[in-house]
Scaffold this motif. Structure first.
Motif, PDB file in Angstrom:
ATOM      1  N   LEU A 123      40.456  43.450  42.257  1.00 59.10           N
ATOM      2  CA  LEU A 123      41.585  42.592  41.894  1.00 59.10           C
ATOM      3  C   LEU A 123      41.097  41.198  41.512  1.00 59.10           C
ATOM      4  N   ILE A 124      40.186  40.644  42.298  1.00 53.34           N
ATOM      5  CA  ILE A 124      39.645  39.313  41.992  1.00 53.34           C
ATOM      6  C   ILE A 124      38.948  39.322  40.635  1.00 53.34           C
ATOM      7  N   SER A 125      38.186  40.356  40.343  1.00 54.45           N
ATOM      8  CA  SER A 125      37.497  40.454  39.052  1.00 54.45           C
ATOM      9  C   SER A 125      38.481  40.534  37.897  1.00 54.45           C
ATOM     10  N   GLN A 126      39.530  41.344  38.060  1.00 55.62           N
ATOM     11  CA  GLN A 126      40.550  41.440  37.013  1.00 55.62           C
ATOM     12  C   GLN A 126      41.241  40.095  36.807  1.00 55.62           C
ATOM     13  N   MET A 127      41.545  39.434  37.910  1.00 56.70           N
ATOM     14  CA  MET A 127      42.205  38.135  37.820  1.00 56.70           C
ATOM     15  C   MET A 127      41.266  37.102  37.200  1.00 56.70           C
ATOM     16  N   GLN A 128      39.986  37.174  37.523  1.00 57.50           N
ATOM     17  CA  GLN A 128      39.018  36.235  36.947  1.00 57.50           C
ATOM     18  C   GLN A 128      39.002  36.349  35.423  1.00 57.50           C
ATOM     19  N   VAL A 129      38.974  37.564  34.910  1.00 55.42           N
ATOM     20  CA  VAL A 129      38.994  37.764  33.455  1.00 55.42           C
ATOM     21  C   VAL A 129      40.280  37.188  32.872  1.00 55.42           C
ATOM     22  N   HIS A 130      41.391  37.416  33.538  1.00 57.15           N
ATOM     23  CA  HIS A 130      42.688  36.891  33.085  1.00 57.15           C
ATOM     24  C   HIS A 130      42.658  35.359  33.044  1.00 57.15           C
ATOM     25  N   ILE A 131      42.098  34.747  34.057  1.00 58.80           N
ATOM     26  CA  ILE A 131      42.018  33.282  34.101  1.00 58.80           C
ATOM     27  C   ILE A 131      41.100  32.763  32.998  1.00 58.80           C
ATOM     28  N   GLU A 132      39.986  33.447  32.765  1.00 57.44           N
ATOM     29  CA  GLU A 132      39.082  33.033  31.689  1.00 57.44           C
ATOM     30  C   GLU A 132      39.790  33.063  30.338  1.00 57.44           C
ATOM     31  N   VAL A 133      40.590  34.105  30.099  1.00 57.35           N
ATOM     32  CA  VAL A 133      41.367  34.199  28.859  1.00 57.35           C
ATOM     33  C   VAL A 133      42.351  33.034  28.775  1.00 57.35           C
ATOM     34  N   SER A 134      43.029  32.740  29.872  1.00 56.46           N
ATOM     35  CA  SER A 134      43.998  31.644  29.889  1.00 56.46           C
ATOM     36  C   SER A 134      43.329  30.294  29.666  1.00 56.46           C
ATOM     37  N   LEU A 135      42.167  30.093  30.272  1.00 58.02           N
ATOM     38  CA  LEU A 135      41.449  28.830  30.091  1.00 58.02           C
ATOM     39  C   LEU A 135      41.049  28.637  28.625  1.00 58.02           C
ATOM     40  N   LYS A 136      40.565  29.687  28.001  1.00 55.84           N
ATOM     41  CA  LYS A 136      40.186  29.601  26.588  1.00 55.84           C
ATOM     42  C   LYS A 136      41.403  29.318  25.711  1.00 55.84           C
ATOM     43  N   ARG A 137      42.529  29.889  26.090  1.00 54.11           N
ATOM     44  CA  ARG A 137      43.770  29.713  25.329  1.00 54.11           C
ATOM     45  C   ARG A 137      44.320  28.295  25.484  1.00 54.11           C
ATOM     46  N   GLN A 138      44.184  27.727  26.656  1.00 51.26           N
ATOM     47  CA  GLN A 138      44.790  26.430  26.974  1.00 51.26           C
ATOM     48  C   GLN A 138      43.886  25.239  26.664  1.00 51.26           C
ATOM     49  N   SER A 139      42.569  25.446  26.666  1.00 51.85           N
ATOM     50  CA  SER A 139      41.654  24.312  26.594  1.00 51.85           C
ATOM     51  C   SER A 139      40.538  24.574  25.599  1.00 51.85           C
ATOM     52  N   LYS A 140      40.133  23.524  24.932  1.00 48.67           N
ATOM     53  CA  LYS A 140      38.997  23.622  24.015  1.00 48.67           C
ATOM     54  C   LYS A 140      37.676  23.501  24.773  1.00 48.67           C
ATOM     55  N   GLN A 141      37.735  22.982  25.976  1.00 51.27           N
ATOM     56  CA  GLN A 141      36.536  22.803  26.795  1.00 51.27           C
ATOM     57  C   GLN A 141      36.092  24.148  27.362  1.00 51.27           C
ATOM     58  N   GLU A 142      34.777  24.341  27.425  1.00 53.58           N
ATOM     59  CA  GLU A 142      34.242  25.563  28.014  1.00 53.58           C
ATOM     60  C   GLU A 142      33.895  25.287  29.474  1.00 53.58           C
ATOM     61  N   TYR A 143      34.278  26.208  30.365  1.00 51.91           N
ATOM     62  CA  TYR A 143      34.064  26.026  31.794  1.00 51.91           C
ATOM     63  C   TYR A 143      33.079  27.059  32.325  1.00 51.91           C
ATOM     64  N   ASP A 144      32.401  26.675  33.381  1.00 49.46           N
ATOM     65  CA  ASP A 144      31.522  27.591  34.085  1.00 49.46           C
ATOM     66  C   ASP A 144      32.379  28.752  34.600  1.00 49.46           C
ATOM     67  N   PRO A 145      31.958  30.000  34.411  1.00 48.66           N
ATOM     68  CA  PRO A 145      32.743  31.150  34.883  1.00 48.66           C
ATOM     69  C   PRO A 145      33.035  31.120  36.388  1.00 48.66           C
ATOM     70  N   MET A 146      32.242  30.379  37.143  1.00 46.35           N
ATOM     71  CA  MET A 146      32.482  30.285  38.580  1.00 46.35           C
ATOM     72  C   MET A 146      33.848  29.660  38.858  1.00 46.35           C
ATOM     73  N   LEU A 147      34.319  28.766  37.994  1.00 46.70           N
ATOM     74  CA  LEU A 147      35.643  28.171  38.182  1.00 46.70           C
ATOM     75  C   LEU A 147      36.709  29.264  38.187  1.00 46.70           C
ATOM     76  N   ALA A 148      36.651  30.157  37.208  1.00 46.19           N
ATOM     77  CA  ALA A 148      37.640  31.246  37.134  1.00 46.19           C
ATOM     78  C   ALA A 148      37.521  32.159  38.357  1.00 46.19           C
ATOM     79  N   HIS A 149      36.301  32.396  38.807  1.00 45.23           N
ATOM     80  CA  HIS A 149      36.106  33.244  39.993  1.00 45.23           C
ATOM     81  C   HIS A 149      36.719  32.589  41.241  1.00 45.23           C
ATOM     82  N   ILE A 150      36.487  31.296  41.411  1.00 40.80           N
ATOM     83  CA  ILE A 150      37.038  30.592  42.572  1.00 40.80           C
ATOM     84  C   ILE A 150      38.563  30.594  42.517  1.00 40.80           C
ATOM     85  N   LEU A 151      39.131  30.316  41.356  1.00 35.56           N
ATOM     86  CA  LEU A 151      40.588  30.322  41.226  1.00 35.56           C
ATOM     87  C   LEU A 151      41.159  31.712  41.499  1.00 35.56           C
ATOM     88  N   ALA A 152      40.494  32.740  40.987  1.00 35.35           N
ATOM     89  CA  ALA A 152      40.959  34.115  41.203  1.00 35.35           C
ATOM     90  C   ALA A 152      40.897  34.480  42.682  1.00 35.35           C
TER      91      ALA A 152
END
Length: 190
Positions: A123-152
């Protein structure tokens, strides 16, 4: 008439198993305890379920959902911010999941020793991918994937805390709204 009785016995076994798995977890649960809770002989469990693992699968099958479909539906919405898309799709999906909160807790916290041991990480992995997609959609800045993992991880644990401490449907809805607001807009939004 016999079919109704069979279904009634099967349901009693499933209800008893849910109680015992919730109280003990998969490894600690004994079929004798489940049979006692269901008020049936232990041998009767084997008429309906090959073994304890098959019984466990039957208990959690209704919540062993694929979150990807909810994430895909949310991501397919063309308009709205991430929080607005969550309000439109994700929130209802989570409320449906919380209706079977004990089974969710069994799956996520009490499945060690089964093929579902990694359910929470999945579930965390699926949510992490979802958050990464949302971050790319919302922001032009690229983030370390660990951010999406922590949020998930944090969001998943928040959802499980709502399930673990469930008080009422209204309480759960209010708590989910607050968590989502903090998640999307920060603590200062409160």
């Amino acid at each position: 008439m016999a079919q109704v009785l069979k279904e009634e016995v099967r349901n009693r076994i499933l209800e008893a198993a849910e109680k015992v798995f919730y109280k003990r977890d998969y490894r600690g649960a004994k079929l004798t305890e489940i049979a006692k809770e269901a008020d049936i002989p232990v041998a009767l469990i084997y008429t309906y379920f090959k073994n304890k693992e098959v019984l466990f699968d039957a208990v959690v099958s209704s919540v062993y959902i694929n979150f990807e479909s909810a994430f895909d539906e949310e991501e397919s919405l063309e308009k709205g911010s991430a929080s607005e898309r969550f309000d439109e799709v994700g929130e209802n999906y989570i409320h449906e999941l919380l209706k079977e909160r004990k089974k969710l807790i069994i799956l996520m916290d009490k499945s060690s020793g089964t093929k579902h041991t990694e359910a929470k990480q999945k579930l965390i992995s699926q949510m992490q991918v979802h958050i990464e997609v949302s971050l790319k959609r919302q922001s032009k800045q690229e983030y370390d994937p660990m951010l999406a993992h922590i949020l998930a991880s944090n969001f998943t644990e928040g959802l499980l805390e709502i399930a673990r401490h469930y008080q009422s449907e209204k309480w759960a809805k209010d708590m989910l709204k607050l968590i989502a607001r903090c998640y999307y807009k920060g603590v200062e939004s409160l």
